[in-house]
Design a protein around this motif. Structure first.
Motif, PDB file in Angstrom:
ATOM      1  N   VAL A  95      -6.137  -1.577   0.696  1.00 56.03           N
ATOM      2  CA  VAL A  95      -7.415  -1.993   1.289  1.00 56.03           C
ATOM      3  C   VAL A  95      -7.789  -3.397   0.827  1.00 56.03           C
ATOM      4  O   VAL A  95      -8.197  -4.239   1.642  1.00 56.03           O
ATOM      5  N   ILE A  96      -7.649  -3.675  -0.445  1.00 58.48           N
ATOM      6  CA  ILE A  96      -7.976  -5.007  -0.969  1.00 58.48           C
ATOM      7  C   ILE A  96      -7.107  -6.070  -0.296  1.00 58.48           C
ATOM      8  O   ILE A  96      -7.602  -7.131   0.108  1.00 58.48           O
ATOM      9  N   GLN A  97      -5.824  -5.778  -0.171  1.00 60.69           N
ATOM     10  CA  GLN A  97      -4.910  -6.750   0.446  1.00 60.69           C
ATOM     11  C   GLN A  97      -5.286  -7.001   1.909  1.00 60.69           C
ATOM     12  O   GLN A  97      -5.301  -8.152   2.363  1.00 60.69           O
ATOM     13  N   LEU A  98      -5.590  -5.942   2.647  1.00 60.14           N
ATOM     14  CA  LEU A  98      -5.988  -6.116   4.050  1.00 60.14           C
ATOM     15  C   LEU A  98      -7.259  -6.947   4.160  1.00 60.14           C
ATOM     16  O   LEU A  98      -7.369  -7.822   5.022  1.00 60.14           O
ATOM     17  N   LYS A  99      -8.212  -6.650   3.298  1.00 63.65           N
ATOM     18  CA  LYS A  99      -9.476  -7.396   3.333  1.00 63.65           C
ATOM     19  C   LYS A  99      -9.267  -8.857   2.917  1.00 63.65           C
ATOM     20  O   LYS A  99      -9.857  -9.763   3.495  1.00 63.65           O
ATOM     21  N   PHE A 100      -8.427  -9.069   1.907  1.00 58.56           N
ATOM     22  CA  PHE A 100      -8.159 -10.428   1.436  1.00 58.56           C
ATOM     23  C   PHE A 100      -7.462 -11.261   2.508  1.00 58.56           C
ATOM     24  O   PHE A 100      -7.803 -12.414   2.734  1.00 58.56           O
ATOM     25  N   LEU A 101      -6.471 -10.671   3.179  1.00 47.20           N
ATOM     26  CA  LEU A 101      -5.732 -11.395   4.217  1.00 47.20           C
ATOM     27  C   LEU A 101      -6.577 -11.616   5.461  1.00 47.20           C
ATOM     28  O   LEU A 101      -6.383 -12.585   6.186  1.00 47.20           O
ATOM     29  N   ASN A 102      -7.481 -10.674   5.748  1.00 47.51           N
ATOM     30  CA  ASN A 102      -8.482 -10.823   6.802  1.00 47.51           C
ATOM     31  C   ASN A 102      -7.897 -11.267   8.141  1.00 47.51           C
ATOM     32  O   ASN A 102      -8.250 -12.316   8.671  1.00 47.51           O
ATOM     33  N   ARG A 103      -7.000 -10.458   8.680  1.00 45.49           N
ATOM     34  CA  ARG A 103      -6.397 -10.735   9.989  1.00 45.49           C
ATOM     35  C   ARG A 103      -6.891  -9.681  10.981  1.00 45.49           C
ATOM     36  O   ARG A 103      -6.746  -8.483  10.737  1.00 45.49           O
ATOM     37  N   ARG A 104      -7.445 -10.129  12.102  1.00 47.14           N
ATOM     38  CA  ARG A 104      -7.959  -9.181  13.106  1.00 47.14           C
ATOM     39  C   ARG A 104      -6.868  -8.256  13.628  1.00 47.14           C
ATOM     40  O   ARG A 104      -7.121  -7.096  13.913  1.00 47.14           O
ATOM     41  N   ALA A 105      -5.667  -8.761  13.754  1.00 51.42           N
ATOM     42  CA  ALA A 105      -4.569  -7.965  14.299  1.00 51.42           C
ATOM     43  C   ALA A 105      -4.068  -6.904  13.317  1.00 51.42           C
ATOM     44  O   ALA A 105      -3.308  -6.025  13.702  1.00 51.42           O
TER      45      ALA A 105
END
Length: 128
Positions: A95-105
């Motif tokens: 979750v942290i990685q997804l939020k950090f990368l912040n890509r809509r796709a």
């Protein structure tokens, strides 16, 4: 036999199979052109790191099946709680990685692996 632990062992085994076959195939599709040495080195590093999780999933699955089918006495609860923490940390890092990368796709619902890890963490906690 602890059904909750056996359930997580089976989920982990399924994740291992999906990771090895579908995940490797999918990750291989993003290989850069071989003449781009920097991107190729980065991609190979990512593939190697990706396969390191294969070892983790295998070890965790074997450990869970061993716990599910044997009586480890007083050692069982600390082992199961440790594995519950591991799954929780996997989910948290995801979750942290997804939020950090912040890509809509590639949002939380498009890459819901974290849900599986949190589910497994909870089941192990309840099964401890």
């Amino acid at each position: 036999m602890n059904v909750l632990i056996l359930t997580v062992a089976c989920i982990t085994l399924l994740a291992l199979v999906a990771h090895v076959f579908a995940g490797t195939k999918e990750t291989a599709t993003i290989a850069p052109a071989s003449q781009d040495e920097d991107l190729t080195a980065n991609w190979v590093q990512a593939m190697c790191a990706f396969q390191m999780l294969t070892v983790d999933l295998l070890v965790v699955a074997v450990a869970l099946f061993a716990v599910a089918f044997s009586d480890l006495g007083q050692l069982e609860r600390p082992i199961v709680l440790s594995l519950s923490l591991l799954f929780f940390l996997w989910g948290l890092v995801w979750v942290i990685q997804l939020k950090f990368l912040n890509r809509r796709a590639a949002g939380l619902l498009r890459l819901p692996h974290w849900m599986v890890w949190f589910l497994c963490s909870g089941l192990l906690y309840l099964g401890s």
